[in-house]
Design an enzyme around this catalytic site. Structure first.
Site, mmCIF file in Angstrom:
data_model
loop_
_atom_site.group_PDB
_atom_site.id
_atom_site.type_symbol
_atom_site.label_atom_id
_atom_site.label_comp_id
_atom_site.label_asym_id
_atom_site.label_seq_id
_atom_site.Cartn_x
_atom_site.Cartn_y
_atom_site.Cartn_z
ATOM 1 N N ASP A 103 0.861 -1.190 0.000
ATOM 2 C CA ASP A 103 0.000 0.000 0.000
ATOM 3 C C ASP A 103 0.902 1.247 0.000
ATOM 4 O OD1 ASP A 103 -1.621 2.127 0.607
ATOM 5 O OD2 ASP A 103 -2.634 1.159 2.298
ATOM 6 N N GLU A 155 30.326 5.735 5.325
ATOM 7 C CA GLU A 155 30.341 4.287 5.516
ATOM 8 C C GLU A 155 30.215 3.617 4.144
ATOM 9 O OE1 GLU A 155 26.717 2.648 7.388
ATOM 10 O OE2 GLU A 155 26.201 4.714 7.832
ATOM 11 N N CYS A 210 26.272 6.125 10.712
ATOM 12 C CA CYS A 210 25.753 7.476 10.402
ATOM 13 C C CYS A 210 26.263 8.540 11.362
ATOM 14 C CB CYS A 210 24.230 7.477 10.438
ATOM 15 S SG CYS A 210 23.513 6.361 9.265
ATOM 16 N N THR A 249 13.940 2.807 2.501
ATOM 17 C CA THR A 249 14.712 3.761 3.311
ATOM 18 C C THR A 249 16.101 4.009 2.703
ATOM 19 O OG1 THR A 249 15.579 2.056 4.816
ATOM 20 C CG2 THR A 249 13.495 3.078 5.427
ATOM 21 N N SER A 263 16.902 -1.806 15.338
ATOM 22 C CA SER A 263 17.502 -0.490 15.028
ATOM 23 C C SER A 263 16.547 0.638 15.415
ATOM 24 C CB SER A 263 17.918 -0.393 13.557
ATOM 25 O OG SER A 263 16.814 -0.222 12.702
ATOM 26 N N HIS A 286 18.899 12.752 13.250
ATOM 27 C CA HIS A 286 19.346 11.868 12.171
ATOM 28 C C HIS A 286 18.064 11.288 11.571
ATOM 29 C CE1 HIS A 286 20.973 8.676 9.868
ATOM 30 N NE2 HIS A 286 20.471 7.728 10.645
ATOM 31 N N LYS A 322 9.119 9.410 15.712
ATOM 32 C CA LYS A 322 8.813 8.397 16.739
ATOM 33 C C LYS A 322 9.611 8.676 18.006
ATOM 34 C CE LYS A 322 8.380 4.363 13.792
ATOM 35 N NZ LYS A 322 8.415 2.913 13.772
ATOM 36 N N ASN A 377 17.569 8.299 3.024
ATOM 37 C CA ASN A 377 18.662 8.284 3.994
ATOM 38 C C ASN A 377 19.989 8.666 3.333
ATOM 39 O OD1 ASN A 377 20.212 7.881 6.259
ATOM 40 N ND2 ASN A 377 19.618 5.750 6.585
ATOM 41 N N SER A 382 24.324 3.601 13.876
ATOM 42 C CA SER A 382 24.122 2.215 14.330
ATOM 43 C C SER A 382 25.421 1.631 14.823
ATOM 44 C CB SER A 382 23.568 1.382 13.188
ATOM 45 O OG SER A 382 22.214 1.656 13.005
HETATM 46 P P1 HMG Z 1 8.929 -2.810 7.806
HETATM 47 O O1 HMG Z 1 8.871 -4.134 8.478
HETATM 48 O O2 HMG Z 1 8.879 -2.788 6.323
HETATM 49 O O3 HMG Z 1 7.793 -1.839 8.236
HETATM 50 O O4 HMG Z 1 10.273 -2.124 8.317
HETATM 51 P P2 HMG Z 1 6.756 -1.897 9.453
HETATM 52 O O5 HMG Z 1 5.855 -3.068 9.287
HETATM 53 O O6 HMG Z 1 7.522 -1.713 10.748
HETATM 54 O O7 HMG Z 1 5.920 -0.587 9.114
HETATM 55 C C1 HMG Z 1 6.513 0.663 9.116
HETATM 56 C C2 HMG Z 1 5.457 1.667 9.527
HETATM 57 O O8 HMG Z 1 4.462 1.753 8.460
HETATM 58 C C3 HMG Z 1 4.664 1.243 10.769
HETATM 59 O O9 HMG Z 1 4.417 2.439 11.494
HETATM 60 C C4 HMG Z 1 3.349 0.708 10.198
HETATM 61 O O10 HMG Z 1 2.257 0.778 11.097
HETATM 62 C C5 HMG Z 1 3.162 1.649 9.036
HETATM 63 P P3 HMG Z 1 4.835 2.547 13.076
HETATM 64 O O11 HMG Z 1 4.029 1.520 13.749
HETATM 65 O O12 HMG Z 1 6.314 2.180 13.112
HETATM 66 O O13 HMG Z 1 4.560 3.938 13.425
HETATM 67 N N1 HMG Z 1 2.257 1.152 7.982
HETATM 68 C C6 HMG Z 1 1.318 1.913 7.376
HETATM 69 N N2 HMG Z 1 0.975 3.221 7.559
HETATM 70 C C7 HMG Z 1 -0.018 3.714 6.755
HETATM 71 N N3 HMG Z 1 -0.679 2.969 5.841
HETATM 72 C C8 HMG Z 1 -0.362 1.671 5.649
HETATM 73 C C9 HMG Z 1 0.681 1.098 6.438
HETATM 74 N N4 HMG Z 1 1.239 -0.136 6.502
HETATM 75 C C10 HMG Z 1 2.194 -0.085 7.450
HETATM 76 N N5 HMG Z 1 -1.022 0.965 4.748
HETATM 77 C C11 HMG Z 1 12.009 -0.523 8.648
HETATM 78 C C12 HMG Z 1 10.528 -0.738 8.377
HETATM 79 C C13 HMG Z 1 12.279 0.951 8.822
HETATM 80 C C14 HMG Z 1 12.420 -1.283 9.904
HETATM 81 C C15 HMG Z 1 12.823 -1.070 7.441
HETATM 82 O O14 HMG Z 1 12.553 -0.284 6.294
HETATM 83 C C16 HMG Z 1 14.332 -1.077 7.677
HETATM 84 O O15 HMG Z 1 14.870 -2.068 8.177
HETATM 85 N N6 HMG Z 1 15.066 0.019 7.297
HETATM 86 C C17 HMG Z 1 16.521 0.130 7.509
HETATM 87 C C18 HMG Z 1 16.885 0.331 8.975
HETATM 88 C C19 HMG Z 1 16.543 1.721 9.495
HETATM 89 O O16 HMG Z 1 16.386 2.669 8.744
HETATM 90 N N7 HMG Z 1 16.488 1.843 10.815
HETATM 91 C C20 HMG Z 1 16.268 3.147 11.467
HETATM 92 C C21 HMG Z 1 16.980 3.277 12.806
HETATM 93 S S1 HMG Z 1 18.694 2.823 12.698
HETATM 94 C C22 HMG Z 1 19.478 4.237 11.997
HETATM 95 O O17 HMG Z 1 18.885 5.263 11.914
HETATM 96 C C23 HMG Z 1 20.853 4.059 11.494
HETATM 97 C C24 HMG Z 1 20.986 3.918 9.983
HETATM 98 O O18 HMG Z 1 20.806 5.182 9.374
HETATM 99 C C25 HMG Z 1 22.334 3.303 9.613
HETATM 100 C C26 HMG Z 1 23.620 3.916 10.167
HETATM 101 O O19 HMG Z 1 23.725 4.390 11.282
HETATM 102 O O20 HMG Z 1 24.605 3.810 9.436
HETATM 103 C C27 HMG Z 1 19.948 2.998 9.375
#
Ligand code: HMG
Length: 383
Positions: free
Chosen positions: A29, A79, A111, A152, A201, A233, A242, A275, A307
């Site tokens: 969606d 990185e 990051c 992302t 994460s 970030h 969040k 990102n 991370s």
């Molecule tokens: P996911 O499993 O695809 O998504 O992973 P989800 O099921 O957790 O859903 C995401 C959100 O969408 C949820 O909202 C759902 O409810 C919502 P929340 O409950 O979290 O508020 N959702 C909807 N909303 C509206 N309409 C809909 C609908 N369906 C679902 N129909 C995840 C998401 C970000 C985990 C994944 O994309 C991922 O692994 N990304 C990479 C890791 C990342 O970015 N982590 C962030 C923190 S770590 C960080 O910032 C460091 C980093 O930059 C690296 C570094 O430091 O080098 C990553």
């Protein structure tokens, strides 16, 4: 002495993917990407565009010939390095024509590295007030086609000139940092894409913010009321929100509204880019400066997260006339003039890998793109 950010700019490559198209292609969606993740567009790059390309393009927006004579340190936080040994900062130093008696090196901690570079620069200027430091945060955030992290992704760089008597943001020397050995996201040597525990994460990010924010409040006797805005970030724009919502729980509704409204101004550009890893916090800062109504003397809080994990909360004071130093028009034009790719074009671009061991010439119209590879050495199309 006043030390901080004197100039700042970003560069993203001239292509993007619309998140509705990506969602439909992945049978998701579109609201999940636009609302749940908070992303509208995702920046992508050709194989002939690497972190040096992005870094040089971001830096050329801010540097004058006079700056190049005064800079005595170039630090790249990344990185997505192109070499395990030689720093991209050395190549960047030559491409930009910076005077030779300078240090140039790369710095790493996911990051967080952009902030590590910034703090190193500030420490240097405190000892050598006459010098200037070029700090660049440049990355390619890629998780793989149809992977959990795909929505992302993002690509690009931020360049900052750090100096005494800065004309944008004076840093307040009040950092609180936190280090925790956690495997939430990491990329072992030899792996093209990171390993990531997405939910861990997210949780670690939120907890890290709560820990440094609590410690910061205690050490400096400050609260949300002391800040005009907080920037984060931004791995995806919902993430900072969040963390912010969790910390704002006990605040009055009007205080929550005030802080959240500024957060929205800080994510205008990230929503269209994705990102940038090391650069994401600073893309948020630029977005805040260029999209919110701010005044000299106001306090801006910055939350940096890498991370692995290292987090840091610090703050800055807006300098009188800061608005005259912003490159709003150039930035908005850059974002508006990008070409939207179909999903087929994006996937082809994604799978088109640079052959680093093949001697070859390339033809990419972008300045500072890779012009050729010979004996594994990249040469760049220059100004
Ligand atoms: P996911 O499993 O695809 O998504 O992973 P989800 O099921 O957790 O859903 C995401 C959100 O969408 C949820 O909202 C759902 O409810 C919502 P929340 O409950 O979290 O508020 N959702 C909807 N909303 C509206 N309409 C809909 C609908 N369906 C679902 N129909 C995840 C998401 C970000 C985990 C994944 O994309 C991922 O692994 N990304 C990479 C890791 C990342 O970015 N982590 C962030 C923190 S770590 C960080 O910032 C460091 C980093 O930059 C690296 C570094 O430091 O080098 C990553």
């Amino acid at each position: 002495m006043n030390v901080g950010i004197d100039k700042i700019s970003f560069f993203v490559p001239p292509y993007y993917v619309d998140m509705t198209d990506l969602a439909l292609a992945r049978e998701v969606d579109p609201n999940k990407f636009h609302i749940g993740i908070g992303q509208d567009k995702m920046a992508v790059n050709k194989k002939t565009q690497d972190i040096v390309t992005f870094a040089a393009n971001a830096a050329k927006n801010i540097l004058t010939d006079e700056d190049k004579k005064q800079i005595d340190m170039v630090i790249v936080g990344t990185e997505s390095g192109i070499d395990e040994s030689k720093a991209s900062a050395v190549v960047l130093h030559r491409l930009l024509g910076i005077q030779p008696f300078a240090r140039a090196f790369e710095i790493k901690e996911a990051c967080y590295a952009g902030t590590a570079a910034l703090q190193y620069a500030v420490a240097h200027i405190n000892i050598h007030p006459e010098s200037k430091v070029l700090v660049v945060a440049s990355d390619i955030a890629k998780y793989g086609l149809a992977s959990g992290g795909e929505p992302t992704q993002g690509v690009g760089a931020i360049a900052m000139l750090v100096s005494a008597d800065p004309r944008i943001l004076q840093l307040n020397n009040d950092s609180v940092a936190l280090t925790q050995d956690i495997y939430d996201f990491w990329r072992p040597v030899g792996h093209d894409y990171p390993m990531v525990d997405g939910q861990l994460s997210n949780e670690t990010y939120i907890q890290a913010f709560q820990k440094v924010w609590k410690e910061y409040q205690q050490r400096h006797k400050k609260s949300f009321a002391d800040f005009h805005a907080l920037t984060f970030h931004i791995p995806y724009t919902k993430m900072g929100k969040k963390a912010l919502l969790a910390a704002l729980e006990d605040e009055a509704p009007e205080e929550q509204e005030r802080i959240l409204a500024k957060y929205e101004a800080s994510i205008v550009y990230s929503r269209q880019v994705g990102n940038l890893y090391t650069g994401s916090l600073y893309l948020g800062l630029i977005s805040l400066l260029e999209n919110a109504k701010l005044k000299a003397g106001e306090q801006i809080g910055l939350f940096s997260y890498g991370s692995g994990t290292v987090a840091e909360f610090f703050s800055g004071t807006l300098v009188g006339g800061f608005e005259n130093q912003l490159l709003t028009e150039l930035h908005q034009k850059q974002l508006a003039e990008r070409k939207g790719l179909s999903i087929t074009e994006y996937e082809e671009m994604f799978n088109d890998h640079l052959e680093v061991d093949a001697d070859k010439e390339y033809d990419d119209a972008l300045l500072y793109s890779i012009a050729s590879i010979s004996n594994t050495v990249r040469t760049y199309k220059e100004d």
